[in-house]
Structures are given as structure tokens and as C-alpha cells.
Scaffold this motif. Structure first.
Motif, PDB file in Angstrom:
ATOM      1  N   LEU A  25       1.549   6.219  -7.098  1.00 30.15           N
ATOM      2  CA  LEU A  25       0.237   7.372  -7.598  1.00 30.15           C
ATOM      3  C   LEU A  25       0.857   8.711  -7.416  1.00 30.15           C
ATOM      4  O   LEU A  25       0.683   9.560  -8.318  1.00 30.15           O
ATOM      5  CB  LEU A  25      -0.700   7.255  -6.755  1.00 30.15           C
ATOM      6  CG  LEU A  25      -1.367   5.839  -6.807  1.00 30.15           C
ATOM      7  CD1 LEU A  25      -2.519   5.517  -5.817  1.00 30.15           C
ATOM      8  CD2 LEU A  25      -2.376   5.656  -8.498  1.00 30.15           C
ATOM      9  N   ASP A  26       1.365   9.012  -6.376  1.00 30.48           N
ATOM     10  CA  ASP A  26       2.240  10.278  -6.099  1.00 30.48           C
ATOM     11  C   ASP A  26       3.093  10.831  -7.583  1.00 30.48           C
ATOM     12  O   ASP A  26       3.264  12.172  -7.468  1.00 30.48           O
ATOM     13  CB  ASP A  26       2.999  10.469  -4.809  1.00 30.48           C
ATOM     14  CG  ASP A  26       2.181  10.262  -3.594  1.00 30.48           C
ATOM     15  OD1 ASP A  26       0.735  10.437  -3.641  1.00 30.48           O
ATOM     16  OD2 ASP A  26       2.643  10.219  -2.593  1.00 30.48           O
ATOM     17  N   LEU A  39      -3.281   0.443 -10.984  1.00 29.41           N
ATOM     18  CA  LEU A  39      -3.688   1.394 -10.000  1.00 29.41           C
ATOM     19  C   LEU A  39      -4.718   2.254 -10.421  1.00 29.41           C
ATOM     20  O   LEU A  39      -5.172   2.999  -9.682  1.00 29.41           O
ATOM     21  CB  LEU A  39      -2.394   2.287  -9.692  1.00 29.41           C
ATOM     22  CG  LEU A  39      -1.109   1.359  -9.115  1.00 29.41           C
ATOM     23  CD1 LEU A  39       0.090   2.303  -8.516  1.00 29.41           C
ATOM     24  CD2 LEU A  39      -1.567   0.439  -8.323  1.00 29.41           C
ATOM     25  N   ARG A  76       2.164   1.588  -3.366  1.00 31.29           N
ATOM     26  CA  ARG A  76       1.065   2.087  -4.353  1.00 31.29           C
ATOM     27  C   ARG A  76       0.877   3.558  -4.233  1.00 31.29           C
ATOM     28  O   ARG A  76       0.782   4.080  -5.352  1.00 31.29           O
ATOM     29  CB  ARG A  76      -0.182   1.289  -3.863  1.00 31.29           C
ATOM     30  CG  ARG A  76      -1.617   1.939  -4.554  1.00 31.29           C
ATOM     31  CD  ARG A  76      -2.565   1.346  -3.959  1.00 31.29           C
ATOM     32  NE  ARG A  76      -3.716   2.085  -4.605  1.00 31.29           N
ATOM     33  CZ  ARG A  76      -4.606   1.373  -5.528  1.00 31.29           C
ATOM     34  NH1 ARG A  76      -4.172   0.388  -6.166  1.00 31.29           N
ATOM     35  NH2 ARG A  76      -5.779   2.284  -6.070  1.00 31.29           N
ATOM     36  N   GLN A  77       1.065   4.146  -3.184  1.00 34.34           N
ATOM     37  CA  GLN A  77       0.865   5.467  -2.830  1.00 34.34           C
ATOM     38  C   GLN A  77       2.109   6.186  -3.578  1.00 34.34           C
ATOM     39  O   GLN A  77       1.816   7.434  -4.211  1.00 34.34           O
ATOM     40  CB  GLN A  77       0.812   5.750  -1.331  1.00 34.34           C
ATOM     41  CG  GLN A  77       0.127   7.293  -1.320  1.00 34.34           C
ATOM     42  CD  GLN A  77      -1.122   7.648  -1.871  1.00 34.34           C
ATOM     43  OE1 GLN A  77      -2.096   6.988  -1.619  1.00 34.34           O
ATOM     44  NE2 GLN A  77      -1.154   8.784  -2.852  1.00 34.34           N
ATOM     45  N   TRP A  78       3.360   5.683  -3.340  1.00 34.66           N
ATOM     46  CA  TRP A  78       4.489   6.254  -3.745  1.00 34.66           C
ATOM     47  C   TRP A  78       4.243   6.505  -5.295  1.00 34.66           C
ATOM     48  O   TRP A  78       4.758   7.638  -6.154  1.00 34.66           O
ATOM     49  CB  TRP A  78       5.659   5.418  -3.454  1.00 34.66           C
ATOM     50  CG  TRP A  78       6.986   6.024  -3.627  1.00 34.66           C
ATOM     51  CD1 TRP A  78       7.544   6.801  -2.864  1.00 34.66           C
ATOM     52  CD2 TRP A  78       7.814   5.765  -4.912  1.00 34.66           C
ATOM     53  NE1 TRP A  78       8.726   7.067  -3.520  1.00 34.66           N
ATOM     54  CE2 TRP A  78       9.036   6.541  -4.581  1.00 34.66           C
ATOM     55  CE3 TRP A  78       7.472   5.146  -6.175  1.00 34.66           C
ATOM     56  CZ2 TRP A  78       9.960   6.506  -5.716  1.00 34.66           C
ATOM     57  CZ3 TRP A  78       8.436   5.379  -6.966  1.00 34.66           C
ATOM     58  CH2 TRP A  78       9.822   6.029  -6.830  1.00 34.66           C
ATOM     59  N   LEU A 118       0.857  -1.175  -0.007  1.00 35.75           N
ATOM     60  CA  LEU A 118      -0.114   0.137   0.008  1.00 35.75           C
ATOM     61  C   LEU A 118       0.891   1.194  -0.050  1.00 35.75           C
ATOM     62  O   LEU A 118       0.460   2.199  -0.652  1.00 35.75           O
ATOM     63  CB  LEU A 118      -0.864   0.033   1.314  1.00 35.75           C
ATOM     64  CG  LEU A 118      -1.941  -0.905   1.122  1.00 35.75           C
ATOM     65  CD1 LEU A 118      -2.802  -1.064   2.405  1.00 35.75           C
ATOM     66  CD2 LEU A 118      -2.895  -1.097  -0.107  1.00 35.75           C
ATOM     67  N   HIS A 119       1.887   1.170   0.830  1.00 32.20           N
ATOM     68  CA  HIS A 119       2.794   2.313   0.643  1.00 32.20           C
ATOM     69  C   HIS A 119       3.643   2.451  -0.822  1.00 32.20           C
ATOM     70  O   HIS A 119       3.554   3.482  -1.104  1.00 32.20           O
ATOM     71  CB  HIS A 119       4.096   2.059   1.713  1.00 32.20           C
ATOM     72  CG  HIS A 119       5.157   3.370   1.817  1.00 32.20           C
ATOM     73  ND1 HIS A 119       6.040   3.379   1.227  1.00 32.20           N
ATOM     74  CD2 HIS A 119       4.987   4.282   2.673  1.00 32.20           C
ATOM     75  CE1 HIS A 119       6.824   4.244   1.431  1.00 32.20           C
ATOM     76  NE2 HIS A 119       6.099   5.102   2.448  1.00 32.20           N
TER      77      HIS A 119
END
Length: 267
Positions: free
Chosen positions: A101-102, A161, A97-99, A94-95
Motif C-alpha cells: 500500500l505504501d 487491498l 500488505r502495508q509495504w 500484514l507487513h
């Protein structure tokens, strides 16, 4: 559930800790760790993703990833290792994934051994990733504690994603009407069946890692059965819909794909 502090890693001391963690997980000989501290240092400094999970101040998981093709859309996750239990692997993904997407990217790819049930369930059911390509003996023979000398067949798996996260905790995709087995678990060994069904099931063994230690011939039979069926289907353009009941890949053929299994060799 324990709280896990996930953060990017940048120092040689942190990377050396990751090496020790990976050695504990994979059990390689000294000097044969899955990835060196120097490579992690170079990847991190070049802007790629190296992150660790800390539980009560102790490193309990880590992941190493780098940008892949198509450029500007994809991060390829090379290795992720975590101590068993506690949701560390999910927290790391999940970390990651967010990295991604950012940074405006759209997907994460990685490879995994298609015979390991818990990995298939985690990747397909918990995350919603999907296998795209079967890679025969991707790393050659691997004689660490997990691979046990087996050929390193892998499936390249993509996590889109742009699709909302799948609901964790359910048991995978439902069984489509008319689904038929291409590989069935019969008393711990694979039984191959020729089928023309549109929806094909490929069973996995209960515990391939234990089987490699206790019955290498059965483990080899599973490797060849899944290589021939799942590998052949993917090579022919079929699509994996998901994982059913923590046991079986559910694969959909399309009209252009071949109509008989076993398929023979795949590319």
C-alpha cells in the motif's frame, strides 16, 4: 501472543538465516532449498520485498516477493514460511500488505496448494483473498517433507487491498441456499457428485500432508477430485466466494459456465 518484529532483510547473513529456516520447514536436501540466499540478495537489491519475522531475537518466519503483472499494481509473493503458531504468518502478511500500500499498489498474488485446509482457511477467511486460477502441476513433482512427491497443483490467489481487511476469527462464508456438493468427504475419501447447482461445495480432507504419508492412494484421489471440480469450475469462469466451516470451498457458477460436474479436464 508474542510480539513479532517484522523487517525487510538486506544482508547475506540474513538471507542465509532464511535459507536455514526454510530448510527446517520444508526439509529439502542440502542445496535444494526453496530459494537461495543469492536470489534473495538480488531480489532485495532490485527493490523487491524480502522480509523476516523475529520473535525474541530469533528468526521465526520469512517471505520473498517480487513485482508482477499488471505492472504498477501487483506484488507476487513467491514463498512465505513460518514456524507454527503465534500468529507469525499473519504478522508477515500484514507487513507485506502495508509495504504494498505504501508503494501505491493494489493487490498481492500468491499460489498455494488448494488441498491444505489450514492454508485455505487462512488465505480466504482470515485475509479475504480469493483463488482466481487453477494451475495444474505448477512446479512439477515435489519430493520435500510437505509435498511428499505429490503433483504440485496450485491455485493463483489474489488479495484485493482496496477492500477492507476481513474480520479475523469468524468461520468463513455462510452456506448459500441450495448449495450442493461436487466433492464430499466420505470416511476420508472424496466422493464426486454431478450437480447443476448455482452454488457448489468442494470439501477438503482433514490433513492431506498426513494422508500423503499414510495413504498415498487416498491423497491422489483427493488431488484428482479437487483438480477436476475446482479446477474445472475456475476454468469455466466460476468464482470462489470463500471457505465454509474450515472445510469447503464455496463456488458460484455464472450462466456462461458449464452446467454439469464432473467437468472433465481443465486447461
Amino acid at each position: 501472543m508474542n510480539h513479532h518484529d517484522i523487517r525487510e532483510l538486506h544482508s547475506m547473513a540474513e538471507f542465509e538465516s532464511v535459507c536455514r529456516l526454510y530448510a527446517d520447514i520444508w526439509g529439502p536436501e542440502p542445496g535444494a532449498e526453496p530459494v537461495s540466499a543469492e536470489i534473495m540478495r538480488a531480489l532485495s537489491h532490485a527493490g523487491n520485498y524480502v522480509a523476516g519475522a523475529y520473535t525474541d531475537g530469533r528468526l521465526t518466519g520469512a517471505t520473498v516477493a517480487f513485482f508482477g503483472e499488471p505492472a504498477g499494481t501487483t506484488l507476487h509473493s513467491h514463498i512465505t514460511g513460518a514456524v507454527m503458531g503465534g500468529g507469525i504468518g499473519l504478522a508477515l502478511k500484514l507487513h507485506q500488505r502495508q509495504w504494498v500500500l505504501d508503494r501505491g499498489l493494489k493487490r498481492i498474488t500468491w499460489t498455494y496448494d488448494p488441498l491444505i485446509r489450514r492454508n485455505a482457511h487462512f488465505n480466504l477467511t482470515k485475509l479475504g483473498a480469493r483463488p482466481e486460477e487453477y494451475l495444474e502441476s505448477f512446479y512439477g513433482a515435489m519430493d520435500d517433507a510437505i509435498n511428499g512427491g505429490d503433483e504440485s497443483d496450485r491455485v493463483l490467489t489474489a488479495w484485493d487491498l482496496t477492500v477492507p481487511l476481513s474480520a479475523a476469527g469468524h468461520d468463513g462464508v455462510p452456506l448459500p441456499a441450495g448449495a450442493a456438493h461436487a466433492v464430499r468427504d466420505v470416511d476420508g475419501r472424496p466422493e464426486l457428485t454431478s450437480t447443476e447447482a448455482e452454488f457448489v461445495l468442494v470439501d477438503l480432507p482433514d490433513d492431506i500432508e498426513a494422508l500423503r504419508r499414510t495413504d498415498p492412494a487416498a491423497a491422489r484421489a483427493w488431488r484428482l477430485a479437487v483438480r477436476e471440480t475446482l479446477g474445472g469450475l475456475l476454468a469455466d469462469g466460476a468464482r470462489v466466494l470463500g471457505f465454509h466451516d474450515r472445510r469447503s470451498y464455496v463456488v458460484r457458477r455464472f450462466p456462461a459456465t458449464s452446467t454439469h460436474l464432473p467437468t472433465g479436464s481443465n486447461q
